[in-house]
Write a protein that holds these residues in place. Structure first.
Motif, PDB file in Angstrom:
ATOM      1  N   ILE A  76     -13.322   6.293   0.832  1.00 31.67           N
ATOM      2  CA  ILE A  76     -13.675   5.823  -0.352  1.00 31.67           C
ATOM      3  C   ILE A  76     -12.563   5.114  -0.892  1.00 31.67           C
ATOM      4  O   ILE A  76     -11.779   5.915  -1.429  1.00 31.67           O
ATOM      5  CB  ILE A  76     -14.066   6.818  -0.997  1.00 31.67           C
ATOM      6  N   ILE A  78     -11.264   3.214  -4.426  1.00 28.92           N
ATOM      7  CA  ILE A  78     -11.830   3.808  -5.596  1.00 28.92           C
ATOM      8  C   ILE A  78     -10.667   3.234  -6.591  1.00 28.92           C
ATOM      9  O   ILE A  78      -9.638   2.765  -6.358  1.00 28.92           O
ATOM     10  CB  ILE A  78     -11.079   5.046  -6.338  1.00 28.92           C
ATOM     11  N   ILE A  81      -5.936   5.007  -8.378  1.00 31.85           N
ATOM     12  CA  ILE A  81      -6.178   6.171  -7.468  1.00 31.85           C
ATOM     13  C   ILE A  81      -4.726   7.825  -7.945  1.00 31.85           C
ATOM     14  O   ILE A  81      -5.119   8.353  -7.661  1.00 31.85           O
ATOM     15  CB  ILE A  81      -5.629   6.103  -6.175  1.00 31.85           C
ATOM     16  N   GLU A 107      -3.221   5.764  -0.652  1.00 35.46           N
ATOM     17  CA  GLU A 107      -4.303   6.604  -0.319  1.00 35.46           C
ATOM     18  C   GLU A 107      -4.225   7.817   0.062  1.00 35.46           C
ATOM     19  O   GLU A 107      -2.618   8.412  -0.111  1.00 35.46           O
ATOM     20  CB  GLU A 107      -4.410   6.358   1.328  1.00 35.46           C
ATOM     21  N   PHE A 120      -9.640   8.861  -0.343  1.00 33.47           N
ATOM     22  CA  PHE A 120      -9.129   8.311  -1.016  1.00 33.47           C
ATOM     23  C   PHE A 120      -8.099   6.790  -1.310  1.00 33.47           C
ATOM     24  O   PHE A 120      -7.125   6.849  -0.598  1.00 33.47           O
ATOM     25  CB  PHE A 120      -9.115   8.816  -2.421  1.00 33.47           C
ATOM     26  N   GLU A 122      -7.198   2.912  -2.380  1.00 33.81           N
ATOM     27  CA  GLU A 122      -7.026   1.581  -3.505  1.00 33.81           C
ATOM     28  C   GLU A 122      -6.169   0.589  -2.998  1.00 33.81           C
ATOM     29  O   GLU A 122      -4.991   0.699  -2.681  1.00 33.81           O
ATOM     30  CB  GLU A 122      -5.981   2.136  -5.177  1.00 33.81           C
TER      31      GLU A 122
END
Length: 125
Positions: A76, A78, A81, A107, A120, A122
């Motif tokens: 994902i 985002i 982060i 991450e 997650f 970025e």
């Protein structure tokens, strides 16, 4: 193709709804509309997840494993982060801490309440 919305099978849909609300997701739709849900769509920004109970499958699609977790990692993207990490770090099980990867992304990974891995990421400047 226009979008991807995984339909993830779970044993306890109510606990799943609570977990994903912790991450900032909101309930968008349910089946049935009220009562004991067998399916729910949750959204957060441009990310949509559908969750469905194993029980509701009955004997349909026998190819779907009837156990939580599996060999699936949901990646994902985002923004912000580090702030997101700090907001949820004490509420979830982090399995890989915040780090900068060799390909430039920052991450971290968590395990959801059903045994699925969410990473997650970025691309920080």
């Amino acid at each position: 193709m226009d979008s991807l919305s995984p339909n993830i099978f779970v044993n306890d849909i109510d606990k799943t709804i609570d977990f994903y609300k912790t991450l900032g997701f909101k309930v968008a739709m349910t089946v049935p509309d009220e009562g004991n849900f067998v399916w729910v769509m949750m959204t957060c920004g441009k990310v949509n997840f559908m969750f469905q109970t194993f029980e509701s499958l009955g004997s349909e699609l026998p190819e779907i494993s009837r156990q939580n977790g599996g060999s699936l990692l949901l990646y994902i993207q985002i923004k912000e982060i580090r702030q997101f990490h700090d907001k949820i770090k004490d509420k979830v099980k982090i399995i890989k801490g915040l780090e900068k990867t060799f390909y430039g992304a920052t991450e971290f990974s968590i395990l959801d309440n059903n045994g699925y891995i969410l990473t997650f990421a970025e691309n920080e400047e």
